[in-house]
Design a protein around this motif. Structure first.
Motif, short mmCIF file in Angstrom:
data_model
loop_
_atom_site.label_atom_id
_atom_site.label_comp_id
_atom_site.label_asym_id
_atom_site.label_seq_id
_atom_site.Cartn_x
_atom_site.Cartn_y
_atom_site.Cartn_z
N ASN A 95 17.22 6.17 3.57
CA ASN A 95 16.96 5.06 4.48
C ASN A 95 16.25 3.97 3.69
O ASN A 95 16.16 4.06 2.46
N ILE A 96 15.77 2.98 4.34
CA ILE A 96 15.03 1.95 3.63
C ILE A 96 13.60 2.40 3.45
O ILE A 96 13.09 3.22 4.20
N GLY A 97 12.96 1.91 2.44
CA GLY A 97 11.56 2.23 2.25
C GLY A 97 11.18 2.30 0.79
O GLY A 97 12.00 2.09 -0.11
N THR A 98 9.92 2.63 0.57
CA THR A 98 9.39 2.64 -0.79
C THR A 98 9.94 3.79 -1.62
O THR A 98 10.08 3.66 -2.83
N THR A 99 10.28 4.92 -0.99
CA THR A 99 10.87 6.03 -1.73
C THR A 99 12.26 5.65 -2.22
O THR A 99 12.60 5.84 -3.39
N THR A 100 13.07 5.11 -1.33
CA THR A 100 14.42 4.68 -1.71
C THR A 100 14.35 3.61 -2.80
O THR A 100 15.14 3.65 -3.75
N GLU A 101 13.41 2.71 -2.68
CA GLU A 101 13.25 1.67 -3.69
C GLU A 101 12.96 2.28 -5.06
O GLU A 101 13.52 1.88 -6.07
N GLU A 102 12.10 3.28 -5.10
CA GLU A 102 11.75 3.92 -6.37
C GLU A 102 12.96 4.61 -6.99
O GLU A 102 13.20 4.51 -8.18
N VAL A 103 13.75 5.30 -6.19
CA VAL A 103 14.92 6.00 -6.71
C VAL A 103 15.94 4.99 -7.23
O VAL A 103 16.51 5.14 -8.29
N ARG A 104 16.15 3.91 -6.48
CA ARG A 104 17.13 2.89 -6.88
C ARG A 104 16.67 2.10 -8.09
O ARG A 104 17.48 1.53 -8.80
N ALA A 105 15.37 2.05 -8.35
CA ALA A 105 14.85 1.25 -9.44
C ALA A 105 15.19 1.84 -10.81
O ALA A 105 15.13 1.15 -11.81
N ARG A 106 15.54 3.12 -10.86
CA ARG A 106 15.81 3.75 -12.14
C ARG A 106 17.24 3.70 -12.47
O ARG A 106 18.19 3.68 -12.37
N ALA A 110 0.83 -1.20 0.00
CA ALA A 110 0.00 0.00 0.00
C ALA A 110 0.87 1.26 0.00
O ALA A 110 0.56 2.24 -0.67
N ARG A 111 1.98 1.25 0.76
CA ARG A 111 2.86 2.42 0.82
C ARG A 111 3.49 2.72 -0.53
O ARG A 111 3.84 3.87 -0.81
N ARG A 112 3.65 1.72 -1.37
CA ARG A 112 4.25 1.96 -2.69
C ARG A 112 3.40 2.91 -3.52
O ARG A 112 3.91 3.60 -4.41
N PHE A 113 2.09 3.01 -3.22
CA PHE A 113 1.19 3.87 -3.98
C PHE A 113 1.04 5.26 -3.37
O PHE A 113 0.53 6.16 -4.01
#
Length: 87
Positions: free
Chosen positions: A76-87, A48-51
């Motif tokens: 830190n860890i989390g959905t924001t960091t995941e989004e940035v690292r995904a690109r 849910a946080r990913r949205f």
């Protein structure tokens, strides 16, 4: 109130109820009845946080080749960091 939302978005109350149910299913919101004291602290499920603020997360850009003496970035860890690292 459902009726207020229906008027605001110029749709039927049935449409609003369906949309609210969908949002609840995705844990984007919680429907309540009666009095409620909001604590302001609730852990949403990871999916849910990913949205939450998804477009804002996608807009974050880290500069490539930037001079490390003039800028810094921490994460830190989390959905924001995941989004940035995904690109």
């Amino acid at each position: 109130m459902v009726e207020d939302l229906a008027r605001r978005f110029e749709v039927s109350a049935q449409t609003i109820r369906k949309d609210l149910n969908d949002l609840c299913d995705h844990r984007s919101l919680t429907r309540i009845h009666g009095a409620h004291h909001a604590s302001g602290v609730e852990n949403l499920a990871y999916e849910a946080r990913r949205f939450v603020a998804a477009e804002e997360k996608k807009a974050i850009v880290l500069p490539r080749g930037a001079d490390p003496q003039c800028c810094s970035c921490s994460s830190n860890i989390g959905t924001t960091t995941e989004e940035v690292r995904a690109r």
